[in-house]
Design an enzyme around this catalytic site. Sequence first.
Site, PDB file in Angstrom:
ATOM      1  N   ASP A 193       0.829  -1.203   0.000  1.00  0.00           N
ATOM      2  CA  ASP A 193       0.000   0.000   0.000  1.00  0.00           C
ATOM      3  C   ASP A 193       0.866   1.256   0.000  1.00  0.00           C
ATOM      4  O   ASP A 193       2.024   1.235   0.419  1.00  0.00           O
ATOM      5  CB  ASP A 193      -0.934   0.017   1.214  1.00  0.00           C
ATOM      6  CG  ASP A 193      -0.187   0.197   2.526  1.00  0.00           C
ATOM      7  OD1 ASP A 193       0.813  -0.516   2.727  1.00  0.00           O
ATOM      8  OD2 ASP A 193      -0.592   1.045   3.336  1.00  0.00           O
ATOM      9  N   GLU A 194       0.306   2.336  -0.491  1.00  0.00           N
ATOM     10  CA  GLU A 194       0.858   3.686  -0.370  1.00  0.00           C
ATOM     11  C   GLU A 194       2.304   3.808  -0.859  1.00  0.00           C
ATOM     12  O   GLU A 194       3.092   4.582  -0.313  1.00  0.00           O
ATOM     13  CB  GLU A 194       0.743   4.166   1.090  1.00  0.00           C
ATOM     14  CG  GLU A 194      -0.692   4.184   1.591  1.00  0.00           C
ATOM     15  CD  GLU A 194      -0.848   4.631   3.034  1.00  0.00           C
ATOM     16  OE1 GLU A 194      -1.878   5.222   3.362  1.00  0.00           O
ATOM     17  OE2 GLU A 194       0.060   4.359   3.853  1.00  0.00           O
TER      18      GLU A 194
END
Length: 611
Positions: free
Chosen positions: A288-289
């Site tokens: 993620d991210e």
Amino acid sequence: MVAGLATPSAARTGTEAAAQTPRTVPALGGWQAERGSYEFGRGTRIVVDQGEGAARRVAATLAEDLKADGKGTVPVVAGPAREGDIVLAVVPGRQKSLKKEGYELRVGEQASITGATEAGAFYGTRTLLQLLAAGDTVPAGHTVENPAYAERGVGVCACYIHISTEWLENLVRDMSYLHLNQLLLELKVKSERHPEANTWGYYTKDEIRRLVALGEKYHVTIIPEINSPGHMDPWIAERPDLQLTDTDGKPQPSRLDVTKPEAFDYYTSLMDEYAQVFKAKAWHMGADEYMLGSDFAKYPHVAEYAKAKYGPDATPQDAFIDFVNRVHAYAEQKGKQLRIWNDGLTGDNTVPVEKGTVVEHWLNVKTKPSEIVRQGYEIMNASYALYLIRGGFHSDTRKLYEEKWDPRSFEGEKLTGAESITGAKISFWPDNGKGETENEVAAGAYLPLRHIAQATWGEPAPDATYEEFAARAQAVGHAPGWRDLTRVPVQDGSYRFEDTKGRMDPVTWRVERTGDGYATLTSPSTGLCAETRSGKITLNTPLEPGSAITQESCSASNTLQRWQLTKAAGGYRLTNAITRMAAHVTSEGKLVQYPADQQTPAVWRLTPERS
């Protein structure tokens, strides 16, 4: 006792008990009341077939938990059963009706639990323990219970900061008591292969082995996560050769350079090291991210890598997916299924994520849950609405309950079917590490934990009102063996603290219990409080081993001034409630904080001062 945590309710009268379905979490959806009751007493035994290994394992754990719950020593014996006994059986032939984790419970002259698997029989014993928490008399009845979802979980980011193993052990016990079966742990295990990465926040391998063994005993699968290729700074802060470098020549400590073979080799070597202590057949890589606060345009070599590997139409996102897929292949080769967060699936890729990857959906982005399902992936609901963030957002359990939230309700979309939904989980994140103490988190998690247990096992709102559900949750209390970590082992007052090794002069502190079950240490001479605030700051938390413990202006809201006193041979240890490092006295007589495996914590002899 922390506000919000309650002991089990007193036993109800026989008339009241017979008039309603007994209160459990999850609620008994198929309960059929019958005449009479079951009586647990001195003569109660746990009866299993003599040769049944699975049932005997369940029986041994039940006997241990009954003793921990104050019910005395209950022997495990072979049949025949008599009045007052608990009868356990694992009957594989019941798989059609009881499935993988279901159980049948019959309560009358005896309490009989049958599962088609060991896990099913085990969950039946958790229900019985809850029934007995209300008293030794249980109304007669019969039910068959099966979970609505296969994965019923909790996620904990013990990342960057350290969460005590005692807290995690309490969580595992309560999870199993509530029929929750999956714990995701994003954490750092102290590495032998990469000692340069061993900044504080880690766990020793022996600590993890003990936690995993507890999970196995209580049917909680513990899945490890090392987030990558983003959020890698706990691992590669001292490895600029592995960091993604932008067009200005600036390395990014949180981003692994997915184009480098050495980066993939580094990450998989960590996977191999984790395999020494974790036994789950799953691996979570986060994913993620990756471009949080930036974009691929600042890293043109990523696009070049993608085009060289996948052709002129490839996008930088393809290089990211390529890394995910290579980790997938490596995990699969090791007999593990890959899990990722959903927000990296932006739809800007031409290369698909390998099938068989489980997507955990937490954020409403371009690629919706229905599209993930349509593409053939299993999906878990890890909704942001279920988050509890230290010093930040807390899940609104009342709102979710009154909306009859269930695992089909994702961020941004509600699915009509549940066929590809594995389940759901709540998540604990330490974004503001000093925002709350562990004990405060535990108090705040009491009802959310029981809500997710209910929503993933059965009917999401079994009671007409949230207040009634909260009363149900309070009635079942905590699991047997759950430890009250809010107890301070000394009374409030002034004490002379003497280092038992004589490395510093004795000092007087006024000890005062805090509302969340720690203690503040105030100097009567200066009016200042013991605190740790120096050194490198991560998530608003001073996590540098060897940093000083100093006297600072007292503040009731300053969690860094809260200390845990723990009994030790010859006295007490002091551990900071937030940093989870213990007070250590140097050879020069200075007071500093260190992880217990780096420097032996000081042991303090406490002598009450006369007023």
